[in-house]
Design a protein around this motif. Sequence first.
Motif, PDB file in Angstrom:
ATOM      1  N   SER A  39       0.766  -1.178  -0.068  1.00  8.42           N
ATOM      2  CA  SER A  39       0.029  -0.074   0.081  1.00  8.42           C
ATOM      3  C   SER A  39       0.835   1.309  -0.077  1.00  8.42           C
ATOM      4  N   ASP A  40       0.204   2.401  -0.469  1.00  8.97           N
ATOM      5  CA  ASP A  40       0.875   3.654  -0.292  1.00  8.97           C
ATOM      6  C   ASP A  40       1.097   4.229   0.933  1.00  8.97           C
ATOM      7  N   ASP A  41       1.532   3.605   1.739  1.00  6.11           N
ATOM      8  CA  ASP A  41       1.380   4.365   3.292  1.00  6.11           C
ATOM      9  C   ASP A  41       2.881   4.243   3.678  1.00  6.11           C
ATOM     10  N   ASP A  42       3.046   5.203   4.770  1.00  6.80           N
ATOM     11  CA  ASP A  42       4.401   5.318   5.393  1.00  6.80           C
ATOM     12  C   ASP A  42       4.966   3.863   5.826  1.00  6.80           C
ATOM     13  N   ARG A  43       6.186   3.724   5.492  1.00 12.47           N
ATOM     14  CA  ARG A  43       6.711   2.339   5.644  1.00 12.47           C
ATOM     15  C   ARG A  43       6.919   2.100   7.047  1.00 12.47           C
ATOM     16  N   ASP A  44       7.382   2.990   7.887  1.00 10.12           N
ATOM     17  CA  ASP A  44       7.860   2.950   9.257  1.00 10.12           C
ATOM     18  C   ASP A  44       6.282   2.480  10.006  1.00 10.12           C
ATOM     19  N   ALA A  45       5.112   3.103   9.583  1.00 12.64           N
ATOM     20  CA  ALA A  45       4.012   3.062  10.235  1.00 12.64           C
ATOM     21  C   ALA A  45       3.463   1.419   9.876  1.00 12.64           C
ATOM     22  N   VAL A  75       2.691 -22.082   0.122  1.00 10.73           N
ATOM     23  CA  VAL A  75       4.363 -22.459   0.555  1.00 10.73           C
ATOM     24  C   VAL A  75       4.301 -22.747   2.044  1.00 10.73           C
ATOM     25  N   VAL A  76       5.379 -23.358   2.319  1.00 12.87           N
ATOM     26  CA  VAL A  76       5.846 -23.374   3.710  1.00 12.87           C
ATOM     27  C   VAL A  76       6.572 -22.270   4.006  1.00 12.87           C
ATOM     28  N   ALA A  77       6.172 -21.895   5.202  1.00 15.01           N
ATOM     29  CA  ALA A  77       6.901 -20.778   5.760  1.00 15.01           C
ATOM     30  C   ALA A  77       8.380 -20.595   6.082  1.00 15.01           C
ATOM     31  N   ASP A  78       9.055 -19.581   5.691  1.00 16.04           N
ATOM     32  CA  ASP A  78      10.504 -19.452   5.927  1.00 16.04           C
ATOM     33  C   ASP A  78      10.520 -17.960   6.194  1.00 16.04           C
ATOM     34  N   ILE A  79      11.774 -17.818   6.328  1.00 16.23           N
ATOM     35  CA  ILE A  79      12.246 -16.383   6.533  1.00 16.23           C
ATOM     36  C   ILE A  79      12.872 -15.653   5.312  1.00 16.23           C
ATOM     37  N   TRP A  80      11.997 -14.619   4.783  1.00 21.78           N
ATOM     38  CA  TRP A  80      12.583 -14.056   3.535  1.00 21.78           C
ATOM     39  C   TRP A  80      12.244 -12.562   3.567  1.00 21.78           C
ATOM     40  N   ALA A  81      13.248 -12.071   2.724  1.00 18.96           N
ATOM     41  CA  ALA A  81      12.993 -10.524   2.671  1.00 18.96           C
ATOM     42  C   ALA A  81      11.850  -9.879   2.256  1.00 18.96           C
ATOM     43  N   ASP A  82      11.429  -8.748   2.528  1.00 19.19           N
ATOM     44  CA  ASP A  82      10.034  -8.137   2.085  1.00 19.19           C
ATOM     45  C   ASP A  82       9.970  -8.328   0.664  1.00 19.19           C
ATOM     46  N   ASP A  83      10.960  -7.831  -0.117  1.00 21.16           N
ATOM     47  CA  ASP A  83      11.190  -7.659  -1.376  1.00 21.16           C
ATOM     48  C   ASP A  83      11.350  -9.087  -2.072  1.00 21.16           C
ATOM     49  N   ALA A  84      11.459 -10.030  -1.275  1.00 25.38           N
ATOM     50  CA  ALA A  84      11.908 -11.468  -1.958  1.00 25.38           C
ATOM     51  C   ALA A  84      10.809 -12.539  -1.554  1.00 25.38           C
ATOM     52  N   ARG A  85       9.616 -12.032  -0.962  1.00 23.46           N
ATOM     53  CA  ARG A  85       8.445 -12.869  -0.470  1.00 23.46           C
ATOM     54  C   ARG A  85       8.021 -13.683  -1.636  1.00 23.46           C
ATOM     55  N   PRO A  86       7.676 -14.941  -1.680  1.00 27.78           N
ATOM     56  CA  PRO A  86       7.246 -15.721  -2.694  1.00 27.78           C
ATOM     57  C   PRO A  86       6.047 -15.288  -3.159  1.00 27.78           C
ATOM     58  N   HIS A  87       5.571 -15.458  -4.374  1.00 31.14           N
ATOM     59  CA  HIS A  87       4.194 -15.223  -4.832  1.00 31.14           C
ATOM     60  C   HIS A  87       3.295 -16.202  -4.603  1.00 31.14           C
ATOM     61  N   ALA A  88       2.388 -16.099  -3.571  1.00 32.11           N
ATOM     62  CA  ALA A  88       1.307 -17.313  -3.153  1.00 32.11           C
ATOM     63  C   ALA A  88       0.327 -16.333  -2.372  1.00 32.11           C
ATOM     64  N   ASP A  89      -0.662 -17.585  -2.095  1.00 33.78           N
ATOM     65  CA  ASP A  89      -1.669 -16.910  -1.164  1.00 33.78           C
ATOM     66  C   ASP A  89      -2.107 -17.702  -0.213  1.00 33.78           C
ATOM     67  N   ALA A  90      -1.305 -18.755   0.352  1.00 35.65           N
ATOM     68  CA  ALA A  90      -1.292 -19.318   1.416  1.00 35.65           C
ATOM     69  C   ALA A  90      -0.074 -19.837   1.931  1.00 35.65           C
ATOM     70  N   ILE A  91      -0.140 -20.098   3.335  1.00 41.59           N
ATOM     71  CA  ILE A  91       1.174 -20.414   3.946  1.00 41.59           C
ATOM     72  C   ILE A  91       1.008 -21.475   5.040  1.00 41.59           C
ATOM     73  N   VAL A  92       1.822 -22.559   5.292  1.00 43.41           N
ATOM     74  CA  VAL A  92       1.623 -23.698   6.245  1.00 43.41           C
ATOM     75  C   VAL A  92       3.009 -23.680   7.120  1.00 43.41           C
TER      76      VAL A  92
END
Length: 254
Positions: A39-45, A75-92
């Motif tokens: 979203s076009d919101d303040d990133r710190d917020a 996808v199965v949850a893992d730690i990924w950078a905000d700009d490297a999040r996998p394209h998906a719509d569910a997590i386990v």
Amino acid sequence: MHPHPIQTPLLAHTPHGFFGREGGVSTGIHAGLNIGLGSDDDRDAILENRRRVVEAVTPGRSLVTVHQVHSPDCVVADIWADDARPHADAIVTDNPAYLIGILTADCVPVLFADAERNIVGAAHAGWKGALTGVTDRTIEAMEKLGAKRDAIVAAIGPCIARASYEVDDAFVRRFGEDDPANERFFAEGRRAGHAQFDIEAYVVHRLATAGLGRVMALGEDTYAQESRFFSFRRATHKGESGYGRQISVIGAAA
């Protein structure tokens, strides 16, 4: 004011929460607990809002989200950078270090748990993901981690209600072509050539058809409750330049 998630007895033994817009630091059209990194919101917020969600449910855990694209992919949850999040719509996950979350702004958030085996899932079911099986994929991914289908329960959080969700006849036909019985999820519209879609009931149906014995829907309309929830459709109807996203989260018990 800090956020207070909506919780359900169905998931009583599992850390979880359906959040709305209350208790955040964003302002303007995103006012409240906006979690949407896109979203076009303040990133710190946004980052402070995300921190508050973790604090409210499972302090110290890592919040894991994906780049949602209205797919059926899980996808199965893992730690990924905000700009490297996998394209998906569910997590386990079965890892108690994580708090998994999916974002919505009218679409259907679904939280899953096999509490006995401590395996959880979260799915974002817009109409496209719901129709193409995002909830089925989530259940299958949980089974791969060791969950038992007949032990999985699912709770549906705040989403757009039938009274607020007008669609055109072409939309209705798309669902009818997938399964003629889907016609029961559409009521007569207020305008010619349109219908009202009960997406919450449709997702309940998909979960029951998949073999889940216990499913609960909160029945909270995001569109009709502006002070409590973000809504893409409401923002569009008001001509606003953007919209916030709320989050629904769940984690394996520690």
